[in-house]
Design a protein around this motif. Structure first.
Motif, PDB file in Angstrom:
ATOM      1  N   GLY A 291      31.840  47.226  21.197  1.00 52.88           N
ATOM      2  CA  GLY A 291      32.501  48.451  20.779  1.00 52.88           C
ATOM      3  C   GLY A 291      31.555  49.600  20.493  1.00 52.88           C
ATOM      4  O   GLY A 291      31.976  50.637  19.985  1.00 52.88           O
ATOM      5  N   LYS A 292      30.244  49.439  20.806  1.00 52.81           N
ATOM      6  CA  LYS A 292      29.266  50.488  20.562  1.00 52.81           C
ATOM      7  C   LYS A 292      28.645  50.916  21.895  1.00 52.81           C
ATOM      8  O   LYS A 292      28.664  50.183  22.876  1.00 52.81           O
ATOM      9  N   LEU A 293      28.092  52.115  21.899  1.00 45.61           N
ATOM     10  CA  LEU A 293      27.353  52.605  23.050  1.00 45.61           C
ATOM     11  C   LEU A 293      25.906  52.833  22.632  1.00 45.61           C
ATOM     12  O   LEU A 293      25.641  53.533  21.652  1.00 45.61           O
ATOM     13  N   LYS A 294      24.989  52.226  23.347  1.00 48.81           N
ATOM     14  CA  LYS A 294      23.570  52.502  23.116  1.00 48.81           C
ATOM     15  C   LYS A 294      23.108  53.463  24.185  1.00 48.81           C
ATOM     16  O   LYS A 294      23.231  53.190  25.381  1.00 48.81           O
ATOM     17  N   LEU A 295      22.583  54.620  23.757  1.00 46.90           N
ATOM     18  CA  LEU A 295      22.201  55.683  24.675  1.00 46.90           C
ATOM     19  C   LEU A 295      20.677  55.781  24.709  1.00 46.90           C
ATOM     20  O   LEU A 295      20.030  55.940  23.672  1.00 46.90           O
ATOM     21  N   ILE A 296      20.107  55.707  25.898  1.00 47.49           N
ATOM     22  CA  ILE A 296      18.656  55.692  26.049  1.00 47.49           C
ATOM     23  C   ILE A 296      18.245  56.775  27.044  1.00 47.49           C
ATOM     24  O   ILE A 296      18.783  56.864  28.155  1.00 47.49           O
ATOM     25  N   GLN A 297      17.312  57.594  26.631  1.00 45.41           N
ATOM     26  CA  GLN A 297      16.768  58.623  27.522  1.00 45.41           C
ATOM     27  C   GLN A 297      15.270  58.376  27.652  1.00 45.41           C
ATOM     28  O   GLN A 297      14.529  58.415  26.668  1.00 45.41           O
ATOM     29  N   GLU A 298      14.836  58.083  28.864  1.00 42.13           N
ATOM     30  CA  GLU A 298      13.421  57.812  29.113  1.00 42.13           C
ATOM     31  C   GLU A 298      12.728  59.097  29.553  1.00 42.13           C
ATOM     32  O   GLU A 298      13.055  59.679  30.583  1.00 42.13           O
ATOM     33  N   ILE A 299      11.778  59.542  28.727  1.00 40.22           N
ATOM     34  CA  ILE A 299      11.061  60.801  28.983  1.00 40.22           C
ATOM     35  C   ILE A 299       9.622  60.490  29.351  1.00 40.22           C
ATOM     36  O   ILE A 299       8.926  59.789  28.609  1.00 40.22           O
ATOM     37  N   ARG A 300       9.187  60.974  30.457  1.00 38.71           N
ATOM     38  CA  ARG A 300       7.845  60.656  30.949  1.00 38.71           C
ATOM     39  C   ARG A 300       6.786  61.651  30.483  1.00 38.71           C
ATOM     40  O   ARG A 300       5.602  61.421  30.639  1.00 38.71           O
ATOM     41  N   SER A 301       7.235  62.738  29.871  1.00 40.10           N
ATOM     42  CA  SER A 301       6.278  63.742  29.399  1.00 40.10           C
ATOM     43  C   SER A 301       5.429  63.173  28.272  1.00 40.10           C
ATOM     44  O   SER A 301       5.925  62.478  27.394  1.00 40.10           O
ATOM     45  N   GLN A 302       4.143  63.469  28.284  1.00 40.00           N
ATOM     46  CA  GLN A 302       3.258  62.959  27.241  1.00 40.00           C
ATOM     47  C   GLN A 302       3.549  63.601  25.896  1.00 40.00           C
ATOM     48  O   GLN A 302       3.167  63.075  24.850  1.00 40.00           O
ATOM     49  N   ARG A 303       4.173  64.761  25.895  1.00 39.97           N
ATOM     50  CA  ARG A 303       4.444  65.471  24.644  1.00 39.97           C
ATOM     51  C   ARG A 303       5.731  65.002  23.975  1.00 39.97           C
ATOM     52  O   ARG A 303       6.003  65.341  22.840  1.00 39.97           O
ATOM     53  N   SER A 304       6.543  64.270  24.687  1.00 45.67           N
ATOM     54  CA  SER A 304       7.825  63.831  24.143  1.00 45.67           C
ATOM     55  C   SER A 304       7.899  62.314  24.127  1.00 45.67           C
ATOM     56  O   SER A 304       7.216  61.637  24.902  1.00 45.67           O
ATOM     57  N   LEU A 305       8.743  61.800  23.254  1.00 46.32           N
ATOM     58  CA  LEU A 305       8.939  60.369  23.155  1.00 46.32           C
ATOM     59  C   LEU A 305      10.282  59.979  23.742  1.00 46.32           C
ATOM     60  O   LEU A 305      11.218  60.785  23.771  1.00 46.32           O
ATOM     61  N   ASN A 306      10.378  58.759  24.221  1.00 43.01           N
ATOM     62  CA  ASN A 306      11.682  58.265  24.661  1.00 43.01           C
ATOM     63  C   ASN A 306      12.661  58.331  23.509  1.00 43.01           C
ATOM     64  O   ASN A 306      12.297  58.170  22.340  1.00 43.01           O
ATOM     65  N   LEU A 307      13.931  58.559  23.833  1.00 40.62           N
ATOM     66  CA  LEU A 307      14.961  58.699  22.800  1.00 40.62           C
ATOM     67  C   LEU A 307      15.982  57.586  22.938  1.00 40.62           C
ATOM     68  O   LEU A 307      16.447  57.294  24.042  1.00 40.62           O
TER      69      LEU A 307
END
Length: 366
Positions: A291-307
């Motif tokens: 019943g939950k949604l896990k949302l993942i955003q993979e960011i390849r930029s060195q200045r940002s972190l995966n969310l």
């Protein structure tokens, strides 16, 4: 020290009302475990009925996987229960010292547990406190179900045929026992057996949290189907309010992670579908579970972190839902950007945790 024909030896364990000592028949040398209960403590704590229940229940049971009661002796100050000796100690200690069991040994012990419990149920006895500490091991490695102090018989059921006393150990108790609407004693015992099997094969508990509030929420989540929203009770709803912080009632826990909540008049199913569409459109990968949604955003930029964060819907009423968005890790600005879009598109009243706009939750239940 001697009690009747038994010579008492070393202490095997201690409880609320006394000790369990190793004993030997002075004529045959056969070993027993003698539970010594202090009458004063029993009366003071008003546990006379529990002790009587345990004794009367054990007198009914004769099974190789259930601890046997041989006789009961008494003095002016003590009650002596002469029990079968399980020299291997608690199954809990065995797993704690040696770790998880292989599947073959785990299957053997679990079959013995179910055989013993099935016999108890056939006799009308519901244990209600099955846990690793109440499953003993004898010298041959066979298990013995013990400690029937919280057991119940059919005559303890109400007119609806169900038991209503909330009892058991937090990590092993069935969710219906906590629902306060009555429960089937045999079914709740089987739930506890499932927890025991899990621990036998993994050496860890399936439901374990830092405080009871979180722990008791987990089994109810398991009963919800993946498509169903979590049903939120009044206590949890009040706990969502930043102006009514109830954390002092429980142990300290980490509350550093940020959460955003908003209400919505959309159905739970519609909300989850729309969240998935919006998140996918913004480049998030979506995983569905319970019943939950896990949302993942993979960011390849060195200045940002995966969310990564979780979206969950709580049903207050059929016409009002609470959406909770909780970040696990990653870039805060990207997280807030998505939260803002979701609350604007789907919500009726956005609420940032630990600000003062949380009164919606209380008002909506009046």
């Amino acid at each position: 020290m001697r009690v009747g024909k038994y010579e008492l030896g070393k202490t095997l364990g201690e409880g609320n009302f006394g000790k369990v000592k190793l004993a030997a028949d002075i004529r045959t040398g056969r070993r027993y475990a003698v539970k010594i209960l202090d009458k004063t403590k029993i009366l003071h704590l008003n546990f006379s009925d529990q002790i009587k229940r345990e004794i009367s229940t054990l007198k009914l049971l004769r099974h190789p996987n259930v601890v046997r009661l041989y006789e009961v002796l008494a003095s002016k100050t003590k009650i002596y229960m002469v029990l079968e000796c399980a020299s291997g100690g608690e199954l809990f200690d065995r797993i704690e010292s040696k770790g998880k069991m292989d599947e073959v040994e785990g299957r053997r012990l679990f079959q013995q547990l179910i055989d013993g419990l099935s016999y108890c149920h056939d006799k009308g006895v519901y244990h209600r406190d099955l846990k690793l500490e109440n499953v003993l091991v004898d010298a041959k490695g066979n298990i013995k179900i013990s400690d029937f102090g919280l057991s119940a018989l059919p005559q303890n059921c109400r007119e609806d045929g169900l038991l209503h006393t909330t009892c058991g150990s937090p990590n092993y108790v069935a969710p219906e026992v906590l629902a306060n609407r009555g429960y089937n004693g045999a079914a709740s015992d089987i739930w506890s057996c499932g927890v025991i099997l899990y621990v036998i094969l993994t050496a860890c508990l399936p439901f374990d949290e830092t405080n009871l509030a979180l722990l008791y929420k987990k089994p109810s989540d398991v009963e919800n189907s993946p498509e169903s929203p979590s049903i939120i009770n009044a206590f949890e709803l009040i706990g969502m309010s930043s102006s009514l912080d109830l954390s002092g009632f429980f142990e300290q826990e980490d509350v550093s992670e940020r959460k955003i909540r908003f209400t919505s008049n959309h159905s739970a199913k519609d909300l989850l579908e729309r969240i998935e569409v919006i998140a996918t459109d913004m480049g998030f990968r979506v995983q569905k579970k319970s019943g939950k949604l896990k949302l993942i955003q993979e960011i390849r930029s060195q200045r940002s972190l995966n969310l990564s964060f979780v979206a969950e819907v709580f049903e207050i009423s059929p016409l009002l839902q609470v959406v909770e968005l909780k970040k696990s890790f990653g870039d805060s600005s990207a997280y807030r950007q998505l939260c803002k879009r979701l609350s604007n598109d789907l919500g009726t009243n956005p609420e940032l945790e630990r600000q003062n706009s949380s009164s919606f939750a209380l008002n909506s239940t009046c």
